[in-house]
Scaffold this motif. Structure first.
Motif, PDB file in Angstrom:
ATOM      1  N   ASP A  39       6.965  -8.900   9.504  1.00 17.02           N
ATOM      2  CA  ASP A  39       7.794  -8.205   8.528  1.00 17.02           C
ATOM      3  C   ASP A  39       6.888  -7.355   7.642  1.00 17.02           C
ATOM      4  O   ASP A  39       5.978  -7.882   6.991  1.00 17.02           O
ATOM      5  CB  ASP A  39       8.563  -9.223   7.697  1.00 17.02           C
ATOM      6  N   PRO A  40       7.094  -6.036   7.594  1.00 14.99           N
ATOM      7  CA  PRO A  40       6.207  -5.178   6.810  1.00 14.99           C
ATOM      8  C   PRO A  40       6.209  -5.497   5.323  1.00 14.99           C
ATOM      9  O   PRO A  40       5.191  -5.316   4.655  1.00 14.99           O
ATOM     10  CB  PRO A  40       6.731  -3.761   7.054  1.00 14.99           C
ATOM     11  N   ILE A  41       7.290  -6.023   4.792  1.00 16.87           N
ATOM     12  CA  ILE A  41       7.321  -6.326   3.366  1.00 16.87           C
ATOM     13  C   ILE A  41       6.365  -7.472   3.030  1.00 16.87           C
ATOM     14  O   ILE A  41       5.762  -7.486   1.957  1.00 16.87           O
ATOM     15  CB  ILE A  41       8.758  -6.631   2.871  1.00 16.87           C
ATOM     16  N   GLU A  42       6.192  -8.416   3.958  1.00 17.42           N
ATOM     17  CA  GLU A  42       5.268  -9.517   3.712  1.00 17.42           C
ATOM     18  C   GLU A  42       3.827  -9.010   3.640  1.00 17.42           C
ATOM     19  O   GLU A  42       3.049  -9.452   2.791  1.00 17.42           O
ATOM     20  CB  GLU A  42       5.392 -10.579   4.808  1.00 17.42           C
ATOM     21  N   VAL A  43       3.487  -8.074   4.503  1.00 18.27           N
ATOM     22  CA  VAL A  43       2.137  -7.499   4.497  1.00 18.27           C
ATOM     23  C   VAL A  43       1.890  -6.746   3.191  1.00 18.27           C
ATOM     24  O   VAL A  43       0.847  -6.902   2.547  1.00 18.27           O
ATOM     25  CB  VAL A  43       1.949  -6.565   5.712  1.00 18.27           C
ATOM     26  N   ARG A  78       3.454  -7.156   0.329  1.00 17.29           N
ATOM     27  CA  ARG A  78       3.425  -8.111  -0.782  1.00 17.29           C
ATOM     28  C   ARG A  78       2.048  -8.738  -0.932  1.00 17.29           C
ATOM     29  O   ARG A  78       1.546  -8.897  -2.044  1.00 17.29           O
ATOM     30  CB  ARG A  78       4.467  -9.205  -0.579  1.00 17.29           C
ATOM     31  N   GLU A  79       1.443  -9.124   0.189  1.00 17.22           N
ATOM     32  CA  GLU A  79       0.105  -9.723   0.134  1.00 17.22           C
ATOM     33  C   GLU A  79      -0.906  -8.739  -0.449  1.00 17.22           C
ATOM     34  O   GLU A  79      -1.759  -9.122  -1.259  1.00 17.22           O
ATOM     35  CB  GLU A  79      -0.331 -10.171   1.528  1.00 17.22           C
ATOM     36  N   LYS A  80      -0.824  -7.481  -0.049  1.00 16.99           N
ATOM     37  CA  LYS A  80      -1.745  -6.472  -0.586  1.00 16.99           C
ATOM     38  C   LYS A  80      -1.508  -6.259  -2.075  1.00 16.99           C
ATOM     39  O   LYS A  80      -2.460  -6.128  -2.850  1.00 16.99           O
ATOM     40  CB  LYS A  80      -1.583  -5.150   0.162  1.00 16.99           C
ATOM     41  N   CYS A  81      -0.255  -6.222  -2.468  1.00 13.47           N
ATOM     42  CA  CYS A  81       0.064  -5.999  -3.878  1.00 13.47           C
ATOM     43  C   CYS A  81      -0.352  -7.187  -4.739  1.00 13.47           C
ATOM     44  O   CYS A  81      -0.767  -7.008  -5.885  1.00 13.47           O
ATOM     45  CB  CYS A  81       1.556  -5.721  -4.050  1.00 13.47           C
ATOM     46  N   GLU A  82      -0.258  -8.394  -4.219  1.00 13.41           N
ATOM     47  CA  GLU A  82      -0.657  -9.574  -4.981  1.00 13.41           C
ATOM     48  C   GLU A  82      -2.151  -9.572  -5.268  1.00 13.41           C
ATOM     49  O   GLU A  82      -2.607 -10.256  -6.180  1.00 13.41           O
ATOM     50  CB  GLU A  82      -0.252 -10.846  -4.241  1.00 13.41           C
ATOM     51  N   ALA A  83      -2.910  -8.787  -4.523  1.00  5.69           N
ATOM     52  CA  ALA A  83      -4.357  -8.716  -4.734  1.00  5.69           C
ATOM     53  C   ALA A  83      -4.753  -7.667  -5.773  1.00  5.69           C
ATOM     54  O   ALA A  83      -5.919  -7.587  -6.152  1.00  5.69           O
ATOM     55  CB  ALA A  83      -5.054  -8.415  -3.415  1.00  5.69           C
ATOM     56  N   THR A  84      -3.796  -6.880  -6.261  1.00  7.93           N
ATOM     57  CA  THR A  84      -4.122  -5.864  -7.267  1.00  7.93           C
ATOM     58  C   THR A  84      -4.399  -6.529  -8.609  1.00  7.93           C
ATOM     59  O   THR A  84      -3.969  -7.661  -8.870  1.00  7.93           O
ATOM     60  CB  THR A  84      -2.970  -4.848  -7.425  1.00  7.93           C
ATOM     61  N   ASP A  85      -5.108  -5.822  -9.474  1.00  6.28           N
ATOM     62  CA  ASP A  85      -5.525  -6.386 -10.758  1.00  6.28           C
ATOM     63  C   ASP A  85      -4.349  -6.866 -11.602  1.00  6.28           C
ATOM     64  O   ASP A  85      -4.392  -7.960 -12.170  1.00  6.28           O
ATOM     65  CB  ASP A  85      -6.334  -5.354 -11.555  1.00  6.28           C
ATOM     66  N   HIS A  86      -3.326  -6.044 -11.713  1.00  5.48           N
ATOM     67  CA  HIS A  86      -2.194  -6.403 -12.568  1.00  5.48           C
ATOM     68  C   HIS A  86      -1.490  -7.656 -12.048  1.00  5.48           C
ATOM     69  O   HIS A  86      -1.134  -8.551 -12.829  1.00  5.48           O
ATOM     70  CB  HIS A  86      -1.209  -5.234 -12.672  1.00  5.48           C
ATOM     71  N   CYS A  87      -1.295  -7.740 -10.749  1.00  4.01           N
ATOM     72  CA  CYS A  87      -0.632  -8.909 -10.166  1.00  4.01           C
ATOM     73  C   CYS A  87      -1.509 -10.155 -10.285  1.00  4.01           C
ATOM     74  O   CYS A  87      -0.995 -11.251 -10.528  1.00  4.01           O
ATOM     75  CB  CYS A  87      -0.270  -8.661  -8.709  1.00  4.01           C
ATOM     76  N   SER A 100       7.522  -1.560  -4.244  1.00  4.92           N
ATOM     77  CA  SER A 100       8.495  -0.475  -4.169  1.00  4.92           C
ATOM     78  C   SER A 100       7.839   0.877  -3.940  1.00  4.92           C
ATOM     79  O   SER A 100       8.437   1.763  -3.335  1.00  4.92           O
ATOM     80  CB  SER A 100       9.342  -0.433  -5.440  1.00  4.92           C
ATOM     81  N   HIS A 101       6.596   1.021  -4.380  1.00  4.72           N
ATOM     82  CA  HIS A 101       5.897   2.291  -4.181  1.00  4.72           C
ATOM     83  C   HIS A 101       5.245   2.395  -2.806  1.00  4.72           C
ATOM     84  O   HIS A 101       4.961   3.495  -2.341  1.00  4.72           O
ATOM     85  CB  HIS A 101       4.826   2.482  -5.257  1.00  4.72           C
ATOM     86  N   LYS A 102       5.006   1.259  -2.141  1.00  2.39           N
ATOM     87  CA  LYS A 102       4.251   1.277  -0.898  1.00  2.39           C
ATOM     88  C   LYS A 102       5.073   0.950   0.345  1.00  2.39           C
ATOM     89  O   LYS A 102       4.669   1.291   1.446  1.00  2.39           O
ATOM     90  CB  LYS A 102       3.103   0.268  -0.990  1.00  2.39           C
ATOM     91  N   LEU A 103       6.196   0.279   0.192  1.00  2.00           N
ATOM     92  CA  LEU A 103       6.904  -0.271   1.348  1.00  2.00           C
ATOM     93  C   LEU A 103       7.375   0.802   2.324  1.00  2.00           C
ATOM     94  O   LEU A 103       7.148   0.715   3.516  1.00  2.00           O
ATOM     95  CB  LEU A 103       8.095  -1.117   0.903  1.00  2.00           C
ATOM     96  N   PHE A 104       8.016   1.841   1.842  1.00  2.00           N
ATOM     97  CA  PHE A 104       8.630   2.800   2.752  1.00  2.00           C
ATOM     98  C   PHE A 104       7.617   3.719   3.413  1.00  2.00           C
ATOM     99  O   PHE A 104       7.944   4.393   4.379  1.00  2.00           O
ATOM    100  CB  PHE A 104       9.722   3.572   2.027  1.00  2.00           C
ATOM    101  N   HIS A 105       6.381   3.692   2.963  1.00  2.00           N
ATOM    102  CA  HIS A 105       5.340   4.440   3.664  1.00  2.00           C
ATOM    103  C   HIS A 105       4.909   3.718   4.932  1.00  2.00           C
ATOM    104  O   HIS A 105       4.378   4.342   5.845  1.00  2.00           O
ATOM    105  CB  HIS A 105       4.133   4.668   2.747  1.00  2.00           C
TER     106      HIS A 105
END
Length: 93
Positions: free
Chosen positions: A30-34, A36-45, A85-90
């Protein structure tokens, strides 16, 4: 009768095709899971997850408290979903 026994022992071609289709479905991710994992690694998250974990540790260490970590959980989910939301549809074709 002999033909039917051979079909049962060897398997029908349709069975093999169904097995291959099931194997292909298992490999799908599922692309959203991938994302999400990348976004969870960002500084703010990472920062909001740390605040959530601190709250959970604090609440878990007390025997009776009215405090819960709802605000921290919502902050973390909001930060992660905002990034997603900014990365999923790409990544969706």
């Amino acid at each position: 009768m002999v033909f039917e026994e051979k079909m049962i022992m060897n398997g029908e071609p349709e069975d093999e095709e169904e097995e291959e289709e099931e194997e292909e479905e298992e490999d799908m991710v599922d692309p959203i899971e991938v994302v999400r994992e990348k976004c969870e690694a960002t500084d703010h998250c990472v920062h909001t997850r740390e605040r959530l974990e601190q709250c959970q540790n604090r609440v878990g260490s007390r025997s009776s408290t009215e405090e819960d970590c709802t605000e921290e959980l919502f902050d973390f989910l909001h930060a992660r979903d905002h990034c997603v939301s900014h990365k999923l549809f790409h990544s969706v074709k």
